[in-house]
Design a protein around this motif. Structure first.
Motif, PDB file in Angstrom:
ATOM      1  N   VAL A  47      -3.686   6.355  -3.197  1.00 19.01           N
ATOM      2  CA  VAL A  47      -2.970   5.313  -2.077  1.00 19.01           C
ATOM      3  C   VAL A  47      -4.112   5.233  -1.144  1.00 19.01           C
ATOM      4  O   VAL A  47      -4.409   4.116  -0.540  1.00 19.01           O
ATOM      5  CB  VAL A  47      -1.597   5.870  -1.999  1.00 19.01           C
TER       6      VAL A  47
ATOM      7  N   PRO B 238       3.859   2.182  -3.655  1.00 15.79           N
ATOM      8  CA  PRO B 238       3.203   3.534  -4.606  1.00 15.79           C
ATOM      9  C   PRO B 238       3.911   4.692  -3.970  1.00 15.79           C
ATOM     10  O   PRO B 238       4.315   5.130  -5.049  1.00 15.79           O
ATOM     11  CB  PRO B 238       1.751   3.316  -3.926  1.00 15.79           C
TER      12      PRO B 238
ATOM     13  N   GLN C 156       1.197  -1.127   0.090  1.00 13.86           N
ATOM     14  CA  GLN C 156       0.495  -0.314   0.050  1.00 13.86           C
ATOM     15  C   GLN C 156       0.359   1.015   0.007  1.00 13.86           C
ATOM     16  O   GLN C 156       0.663   2.512  -0.405  1.00 13.86           O
ATOM     17  CB  GLN C 156      -1.383   0.604   0.747  1.00 13.86           C
TER      18      GLN C 156
END
Length: 352
Positions: free
Chosen positions: A246, A194, A190
């Motif tokens: 995100v 990113p 997560q």
């Protein structure tokens, strides 16, 4: 043609306001760093050297580095900042219904060494991630404030704030039980990937705790200062990194919503009285409240023992990250950590 140039200027201004690092952080230009170059910045650097035991510090303004100190890439233990990171991970699973914040620990099958009291079984997931569970079972990993806890069974869940590692460790267990995912794998998926973190290392992350006291382990985390700053920049931009959401903006707002006011917090845990700052509390994030300096309007922090910190100042579009490597046996008193967060923001000249 005139409309085209207006549009072009708008795009340039937008890009400038939303700068993000790629694999490597961008340094501010001479013009961009100007509001940070003054007598206060030199005094701040001297303060860090002479009066703190900080091993790495970074200030980011509008996505670019305007001040740094020490070793920014060293991986080390970030102590209780882990809790704010876990809160970020919760978001997508709360929003898709995998984690139900209204479930009680009884419904989740939470028990522990020597048992949980009937009144404590009514605590919900929401109570736990707000530090309002009312469960004062001994913590198997030190770092809470249970010396201020009321007598076990004396308060209703949700009615009293207390910073307890039992709550936070159980929050980690609930996350893994309900999602079927490992916390560290989710940090990588997560956040680390990113955000293109430079120093994240999954192999050094491992849980700890004394299972003879409590069967719920802590989930310590190891980050570099410059990767901690990426987390702060993500939060500053309401969960968005470049063109990718995100963490949802609505969950960022939920994390930072006041669940406990500074008045109640100071009453329940007097350790902050006289410190010069008033903290409220959200979902595992500390909220700066009742601060006269406009630079602190809406500010919030992830805080960890010895001197681990991510502070976000939305009013001045700034992120501060600093840490102290535990292996050096260097610790900054609470007042020093507060002073660093205050002095860092005060460098910025709001008139420029």
């Amino acid at each position: 043609m005139r409309l085209f140039f207006i549009f072009l200027m708008f795009c340039c201004l937008t890009l400038d306001a939303q700068t993000f690092p790629d694999r490597v952080w961008h340094s501010a230009t001479e013009d961009e760093v100007q509001p940070w170059q003054n007598e206060k910045s030199e005094a701040f650097r001297k303060y860090l050297i002479d009066s703190t035991k900080i091993t790495g510090l970074m200030i980011v303004h509008k996505g670019k580095v305007v001040f740094d100190f020490g070793d920014l890439e060293e991986l080390s233990y970030i102590a209780s900042c882990r809790k704010s990171v876990l809160s970020m991970l919760y978001g997508q699973y709360v929003e898709n219904g995998t984690i139900d914040l209204s479930k009680t620990i009884k419904e989740l099958g939470i028990d522990d060494v020597e048992g949980i009291l009937p009144i404590e079984e009514k605590a919900t997931v929401k109570d736990i991630i707000s530090a309002r569970s009312g469960v004062y079972h001994p913590e198997g990993y030190p770092g809470g404030m249970q010396e201020y806890a009321p007598k076990r069974g004396s308060v209703e869940p949700g009615s009293h704030w207390l910073y307890s590692n039992w709550d936070f460790n159980v929050a980690g267990f609930i996350f893994e039980q309900e999602t079927g995912k490992n916390i560290y794998d989710e940090v990588e998926r997560q956040l680390a990937n990113p955000l293109h973190m430079q120093d994240w290392d999954r192999s050094v992350q491992h849980k700890q705790g004394n299972t003879k006291i409590s069967k719920y382990l802590a989930y310590p985390m190891w980050f570099s200062t410059r990767d901690m700053a990426r987390l702060g920049l993500l939060m500053l931009n309401k969960g968005k990194w470049k063109d990718v959401q995100v963490v949802s903006e609505s969950w960022v707002d939920e994390m930072l919503k006041t669940r406990t006011t500074y008045k109640e917090l100071n009453q329940n845990v007097p350790v902050f009285k006289g410190s010069g700052v008033n903290y409220g509390y959200g979902y595992m994030w500390w909220l700066w409240q009742n601060v006269e300096d406009k630079r602190f309007e809406g500010a919030y922090s992830a805080k960890g023992a010895m001197g681990q910190n991510i502070t976000v100042y939305p009013a001045i579009e700034t992120v501060l990250a600093f840490k102290t490597k535990a292996a050096y046996r260097r610790a900054n008193p609470s007042q020093v950590r507060i002073n660093v967060a205050k002095k860092a923001a005060e460098i910025f000249d709001m008139q420029q």
